[in-house]
Design an enzyme around this catalytic site. Structure first.
Site, PDB file in Angstrom:
ATOM      1  N   ASP A   1      32.815  59.796  55.366  1.00  0.00           N
ATOM      2  CA  ASP A   1      32.352  58.429  55.035  1.00  0.00           C
ATOM      3  C   ASP A   1      33.383  57.896  54.359  1.00  0.00           C
ATOM      4  O   ASP A   1      33.925  58.532  53.383  1.00  0.00           O
ATOM      5  CB  ASP A   1      30.842  58.468  54.210  1.00  0.00           C
ATOM      6  CG  ASP A   1      29.580  59.302  55.233  1.00  0.00           C
ATOM      7  OD1 ASP A   1      29.844  58.856  56.508  1.00  0.00           O
ATOM      8  OD2 ASP A   1      28.879  59.786  54.672  1.00  0.00           O
TER       9      ASP A   1
ATOM     10  N   ASP B   1      27.629  54.782  61.526  1.00  0.00           N
ATOM     11  CA  ASP B   1      26.400  54.665  60.718  1.00  0.00           C
ATOM     12  C   ASP B   1      26.076  53.189  60.801  1.00  0.00           C
ATOM     13  O   ASP B   1      25.054  52.880  61.047  1.00  0.00           O
ATOM     14  CB  ASP B   1      26.615  54.857  59.151  1.00  0.00           C
ATOM     15  CG  ASP B   1      26.854  56.520  58.880  1.00  0.00           C
ATOM     16  OD1 ASP B   1      26.367  57.373  59.701  1.00  0.00           O
ATOM     17  OD2 ASP B   1      27.386  56.624  57.608  1.00  0.00           O
TER      18      ASP B   1
END
Length: 145
Positions: free
Chosen positions: A110, A124
């Site tokens: 991330d 995401d």
């Protein structure tokens, strides 16, 4: 067109994750707009917000099941409104992008860090936008013209 969308999302996800992992150390952060938006390299063992960090195989199996279900129902999905169908494609591409990380290294990379929200990635975003498109199509019972 759906295949192109799938590939574009998957390539964008994997290229951005590669760029982050090649240029940052885990935990390293680069302020883009100080105190608002940073690029922060995070290795996430769980799902959204780092929930269920010990459930790697659950997420692997869920993504594989999603892929199998998509392939099994692909013909029926193509007949749905475009927002629903392409939402499914985007959601699947995001799930596969994160699946690749889980299989390859057991963690998801991330890096988008808005400081008021947990750090996330391109996959995401695709999942959220895909689900939003599906919900929009369902709520407004959209019909293709």
């Amino acid at each position: 067109m759906a295949f192109v969308l799938f590939v574009l999302i998957l390539v964008a996800d994997q290229l951005t994750k590669y760029a982050i992992s090649a240029n940052f150390l885990p935990g390293e952060s680069l302020p883009v707009v100080p105190h608002i938006f940073h690029i922060t390299y995070v290795l996430n063992p769980g799902a959204a917000f780092g929930m269920l960090p010990q459930a790697r195989w659950f997420f692997v199996l869920a993504a594989v099941a999603l892929f199998i279900a998509f392939m099994a129902y692909h013909r029926q999905l193509k007949r749905q409104p475009a927002a629903f169908y392409y939402g499914c494609v985007a959601m699947l591409a995001g799930a596969v992008g994160n699946l690749i990380d889980r299989i390859r290294q057991g963690l998801v990379i991330d890096f988008f860090d808005f400081r008021i929200w947990p750090v996330f990635n391109v996959a995401d975003v695709a999942i959220v936008l895909g689900v939003a498109g599906m919900v929009f199509a369902i709520l407004f019972r959209m019909k293709d013209a």
